[in-house]
Design a protein around this motif. Structure first.
Motif, PDB file in Angstrom:
ATOM      1  N   PHE A 115       9.987  33.438  47.517  1.00  0.00           N
ATOM      2  CA  PHE A 115       9.812  34.605  46.658  1.00  0.00           C
ATOM      3  C   PHE A 115      10.984  35.565  46.802  1.00  0.00           C
ATOM      4  N   MET A 116      11.404  35.797  48.047  1.00  0.00           N
ATOM      5  CA  MET A 116      12.499  36.734  48.289  1.00  0.00           C
ATOM      6  C   MET A 116      13.823  36.210  47.721  1.00  0.00           C
ATOM      7  N   LEU A 117      14.091  34.933  47.932  1.00  0.00           N
ATOM      8  CA  LEU A 117      15.337  34.372  47.403  1.00  0.00           C
ATOM      9  C   LEU A 117      15.364  34.448  45.877  1.00  0.00           C
ATOM     10  N   PHE A 118      14.264  34.085  45.259  1.00  0.00           N
ATOM     11  CA  PHE A 118      14.196  34.141  43.792  1.00  0.00           C
ATOM     12  C   PHE A 118      14.339  35.569  43.295  1.00  0.00           C
ATOM     13  N   GLY A 119      13.627  36.511  43.940  1.00  0.00           N
ATOM     14  CA  GLY A 119      13.666  37.895  43.490  1.00  0.00           C
ATOM     15  C   GLY A 119      15.033  38.525  43.633  1.00  0.00           C
ATOM     16  N   TRP A 120      15.672  38.358  44.784  1.00  0.00           N
ATOM     17  CA  TRP A 120      16.958  39.020  45.016  1.00  0.00           C
ATOM     18  C   TRP A 120      18.104  38.351  44.264  1.00  0.00           C
ATOM     19  N   ILE A 121      17.963  37.064  43.950  1.00  0.00           N
ATOM     20  CA  ILE A 121      19.029  36.384  43.196  1.00  0.00           C
ATOM     21  C   ILE A 121      18.870  36.580  41.696  1.00  0.00           C
ATOM     22  N   LYS A 122      17.641  36.467  41.192  1.00  0.00           N
ATOM     23  CA  LYS A 122      17.395  36.526  39.747  1.00  0.00           C
ATOM     24  C   LYS A 122      17.075  37.927  39.239  1.00  0.00           C
ATOM     25  N   ASN A 123      16.373  38.716  40.043  1.00  0.00           N
ATOM     26  CA  ASN A 123      15.935  40.050  39.596  1.00  0.00           C
ATOM     27  C   ASN A 123      16.312  41.101  40.626  1.00  0.00           C
ATOM     28  N   THR A 124      17.599  41.226  40.885  1.00  0.00           N
ATOM     29  CA  THR A 124      18.071  42.123  41.939  1.00  0.00           C
ATOM     30  C   THR A 124      17.676  43.566  41.671  1.00  0.00           C
ATOM     31  N   ASN A 125      17.908  44.052  40.445  1.00  0.00           N
ATOM     32  CA  ASN A 125      17.570  45.439  40.117  1.00  0.00           C
ATOM     33  C   ASN A 125      16.077  45.696  40.264  1.00  0.00           C
ATOM     34  N   HIS A 126      15.273  44.724  39.858  1.00  0.00           N
ATOM     35  CA  HIS A 126      13.824  44.861  39.957  1.00  0.00           C
ATOM     36  C   HIS A 126      13.390  44.964  41.420  1.00  0.00           C
ATOM     37  N   MET A 127      14.042  44.212  42.307  1.00  0.00           N
ATOM     38  CA  MET A 127      13.695  44.255  43.727  1.00  0.00           C
ATOM     39  C   MET A 127      14.090  45.592  44.346  1.00  0.00           C
ATOM     40  N   PHE A 128      15.229  46.148  43.918  1.00  0.00           N
ATOM     41  CA  PHE A 128      15.627  47.470  44.405  1.00  0.00           C
ATOM     42  C   PHE A 128      14.646  48.542  43.932  1.00  0.00           C
ATOM     43  N   GLU A 129      14.131  48.380  42.723  1.00  0.00           N
ATOM     44  CA  GLU A 129      13.168  49.349  42.200  1.00  0.00           C
ATOM     45  C   GLU A 129      11.892  49.362  43.027  1.00  0.00           C
ATOM     46  N   HIS A 130      11.516  48.209  43.573  1.00  0.00           N
ATOM     47  CA  HIS A 130      10.303  48.126  44.375  1.00  0.00           C
ATOM     48  C   HIS A 130      10.429  48.890  45.690  1.00  0.00           C
TER      49      HIS A 130
END
Length: 226
Positions: A115-130
């Protein structure tokens, strides 16, 4: 000589130095008759109904990621696997694999890492928003980043420990009460047997609930990275 209270959970089954404890993880296949796979039966209809209900619920949770169709099948399969192992642990002389962090961490850690690899690679801005919830005051933003980061890092541990602790707790209580049986008179023994039956029913409910909690939390963690 008194042994450790937790020694009942130690792996001890072996034949010619070949450890056989973890074979209990696949014992569930022996409990599934071949007829279930060939013709409809009450068992197959019940399992299909349960899986369909879980699939719809998890599909709703994952509805934000329309590009990842089919993810819900991973979590329904995970639920069924944990449920099978939890129930097998209720049988006498069967190794309770879900009461060990070896298995629960093996399930939780790869899921969280993916989950973390997918989130930070594909949706970096979204992960920072969280890391900073909406409406957080500017002065508290650094603290919220630290708190959110720590809460994210401990997720696989909480998933694994929750399942393990709940499986161990009920089994320990059943064992402690059962060990007092030989020293009781007939009246107290009748009460003990009734209490053991009620605890066994409670443990069956806990087995279902903990399987559901593990699968649902994994689904929620997956939905957050989409």
């Amino acid at each position: 000589m008194m042994s450790n209270l937790f020694s009942i959970f130690d792996p001890t089954t072996e034949i010619n130095s070949l450890p056989l404890n973890w074979t209990s993880t696949i014992l569930g296949l022996l409990l599934i008759p071949t007829s279930i796979w060939l013709i409809p039966s009450r068992n197959s209809m019940m399992i299909s109904l349960l899986m369909n209900k879980l699939h719809k619920e998890m599909k709703t949770i994952l509805s934000g990621g329309n590009q990842n169709k089919g993810n819900s099948f991973i979590f329904t399969s995970l639920f069924l696997m944990i449920l099978m192992n939890n129930f097998l642990g209720l049988f006498p002389y069967v190794f309770t694999s879900t009461a060990h962090l070896t298995l629960t961490l093996t399930l939780a850690l790869p899921l969280w890492v993916s989950f973390m690899l997918f989130g930070w690679i594909k949706n970096t801005n979204h992960m920072f928003e969280h890391l900073v919830p909406q409406g957080t005051p500017t002065m508290l933003m650094p603290f919220m980043v630290v708190i959110e980061t720590i809460s994210n890092l401990i997720r696989p541990g909480t998933l694994a420990v929750r399942l393990t602790a709940n499986m161990i707790a009920g089994h320990l209580l059943l064992t402690l009460l059962g060990n007092n049986g030989p020293a009781m008179n007939h009246t107290l023994l009748t009460v003990l047997i009734a209490a053991q039956i009620l605890l066994l029913i409670l443990e069956a409910a806990v087995a279902i609930i903990q399987s559901y909690v593990f699968a649902i939390l994994s689904t929620l963690y997956s939905s957050e990275v989409n």
